[in-house]
Each structure stands twice: as structure tokens, then as C-alpha cells.
Design a protein around this motif. Sequence first.
Motif, PDB file in Angstrom:
ATOM      1  N   GLU A 108       0.813  -1.213   0.000  1.00  0.00           N
ATOM      2  CA  GLU A 108       0.000   0.000   0.000  1.00  0.00           C
ATOM      3  C   GLU A 108       0.851   1.269   0.000  1.00  0.00           C
ATOM      4  O   GLU A 108       0.419   2.312  -0.496  1.00  0.00           O
ATOM      5  N   GLN A 109       2.055   1.197   0.544  1.00  0.00           N
ATOM      6  CA  GLN A 109       2.962   2.346   0.530  1.00  0.00           C
ATOM      7  C   GLN A 109       3.686   2.473  -0.813  1.00  0.00           C
ATOM      8  O   GLN A 109       3.995   3.572  -1.255  1.00  0.00           O
ATOM      9  N   ILE A 110       3.965   1.345  -1.431  1.00  0.00           N
ATOM     10  CA  ILE A 110       4.777   1.310  -2.653  1.00  0.00           C
ATOM     11  C   ILE A 110       3.951   1.556  -3.915  1.00  0.00           C
ATOM     12  O   ILE A 110       4.355   2.317  -4.802  1.00  0.00           O
ATOM     13  N   PHE A 111       2.795   0.923  -4.003  1.00  0.00           N
ATOM     14  CA  PHE A 111       2.010   0.926  -5.234  1.00  0.00           C
ATOM     15  C   PHE A 111       1.696   2.319  -5.778  1.00  0.00           C
ATOM     16  O   PHE A 111       1.784   2.535  -6.999  1.00  0.00           O
TER      17      PHE A 111
ATOM     18  N   PRO B 133      -4.580  -3.172  -7.861  1.00  0.00           N
ATOM     19  CA  PRO B 133      -4.038  -2.378  -6.753  1.00  0.00           C
ATOM     20  C   PRO B 133      -3.257  -3.194  -5.728  1.00  0.00           C
ATOM     21  O   PRO B 133      -3.715  -4.243  -5.272  1.00  0.00           O
ATOM     22  N   PHE B 134      -2.072  -2.683  -5.454  1.00  0.00           N
ATOM     23  CA  PHE B 134      -1.151  -3.207  -4.446  1.00  0.00           C
ATOM     24  C   PHE B 134      -0.494  -4.532  -4.846  1.00  0.00           C
ATOM     25  O   PHE B 134       0.247  -5.102  -4.058  1.00  0.00           O
ATOM     26  N   ASN B 135      -0.743  -5.021  -6.078  1.00  0.00           N
ATOM     27  CA  ASN B 135      -0.168  -6.298  -6.520  1.00  0.00           C
ATOM     28  C   ASN B 135       0.562  -6.247  -7.851  1.00  0.00           C
ATOM     29  O   ASN B 135       1.616  -6.855  -7.996  1.00  0.00           O
ATOM     30  N   TYR B 136      -0.009  -5.546  -8.828  1.00  0.00           N
ATOM     31  CA  TYR B 136       0.462  -5.721 -10.207  1.00  0.00           C
ATOM     32  C   TYR B 136       0.137  -4.492 -11.043  1.00  0.00           C
ATOM     33  O   TYR B 136      -0.909  -3.871 -10.875  1.00  0.00           O
TER      34      TYR B 136
ATOM     35  N   LEU C 136       4.243  -6.812  -6.971  1.00  0.00           N
ATOM     36  CA  LEU C 136       4.517  -6.586  -5.556  1.00  0.00           C
ATOM     37  C   LEU C 136       4.057  -7.819  -4.788  1.00  0.00           C
ATOM     38  O   LEU C 136       2.895  -8.224  -4.907  1.00  0.00           O
ATOM     39  N   GLU C 137       4.976  -8.405  -4.040  1.00  0.00           N
ATOM     40  CA  GLU C 137       4.665  -9.622  -3.281  1.00  0.00           C
ATOM     41  C   GLU C 137       5.010  -9.393  -1.816  1.00  0.00           C
ATOM     42  O   GLU C 137       6.167  -9.154  -1.473  1.00  0.00           O
ATOM     43  N   ASN C 138       3.982  -9.465  -0.982  1.00  0.00           N
ATOM     44  CA  ASN C 138       4.151  -9.260   0.449  1.00  0.00           C
ATOM     45  C   ASN C 138       4.786 -10.513   1.056  1.00  0.00           C
ATOM     46  O   ASN C 138       4.255 -11.610   0.894  1.00  0.00           O
TER      47      ASN C 138
END
Length: 174
Positions: A38-41, A98-101, A122-124
Motif C-alpha cells: 500500500e505504501q509502494i504501489f 491495486p497493491f499487486n500488479y 509486488l509480493e508481500n
Amino acid sequence: MILAAIVILLLIAFILFVAARPDDFRVERALSMRASPEQIFPLINDFHEWEAWSPWEKADPAVQRTYSGAELGKGAIYAWKGNKELGEGKMEILDTQPFNYLRLQINFYKPFAAQNTIEFRLENKDGSTVVSHAMFGPSNFMSKLMGLFFNMDKMVGGKFDEGLLSIKNIVEKT
């Protein structure tokens, strides 16, 4: 006559060697960051934010930027016209989860024409996020020929490393 035949055979062998190189390419880098997706996307989903982290933005301080389409996310368009190093081109976000790809199309017009795809994933993982940045596309004959003299993985991959590190520095400070 024999010398001409040898030269022609060597030229044909060289052309066949170049043509036999891979028909596509892929350059990818990844980096783990102590931040949530959520901070990066938002840094990658909004072209206006790219000035803060993209190494290409630093290549030409006088670059002419144009934003159109959606404000951010799918349909957002960013076009640039810069110096010799930066060239001219356009990017459009084609898909966003959102928040993934995020997937976008990049078109280069100058110094050479090309159309490629860029992906961010993005992979948590255990309180950190692994961000991967990839570019892939077709390699026409000229690209294959240039690949003999220029290492695409080092040139583009090095810029991806710089960009990911810039994103990391931004999100880990907050």
C-alpha cells in the motif's frame, strides 16, 4: 573470385547467426523493501510520482513531459521528449491490480522505434514487499544485431536496479 565468394559466405553466415538469436527479450530485477504494498504501489501507479524515483527522469532535466488519459492507473498516459540519451516515447498503463500488479505498454519513437511491455509485481513477504520490475518484448533483426554490441540486460537492468533502490529509499524513510 574466390575471395568474393568467401566474403559473401561469411556475410551470409553472420546474417544467419544474427537471425538465429532469440526472437524476444526479458529484463527483470527485484528488490525487497521494508514497506507495505500500500505504501509502494502509489509510486508506480501514478506517472506523476515517477519523477521522484525513475532514473530516466534524471537523464535530462529539461525533458518535456505530457500527461493525458486517466489521472492514474489504467488508461493513464505519459509521453516524453528528451535529449539523445532519453529520446522520445510514450507509456500507457494497460492493467492494474491495486497493491499487486501493474502492466504498461512503452513505445519508443526516438532514437529508435520499439514497442515493449513493462510489468511491476509486488509480493508481500514476512512484513516486507518484494518489488519486481520487468520489461519484455520482441527482438527484430536490428535489435538482435544491436544485442551483439550492447548488453540489454546490463543497460536496462542497471536502470531498473537504480529505480527500485530509489523507491526503497523513499518508502523506507516514511
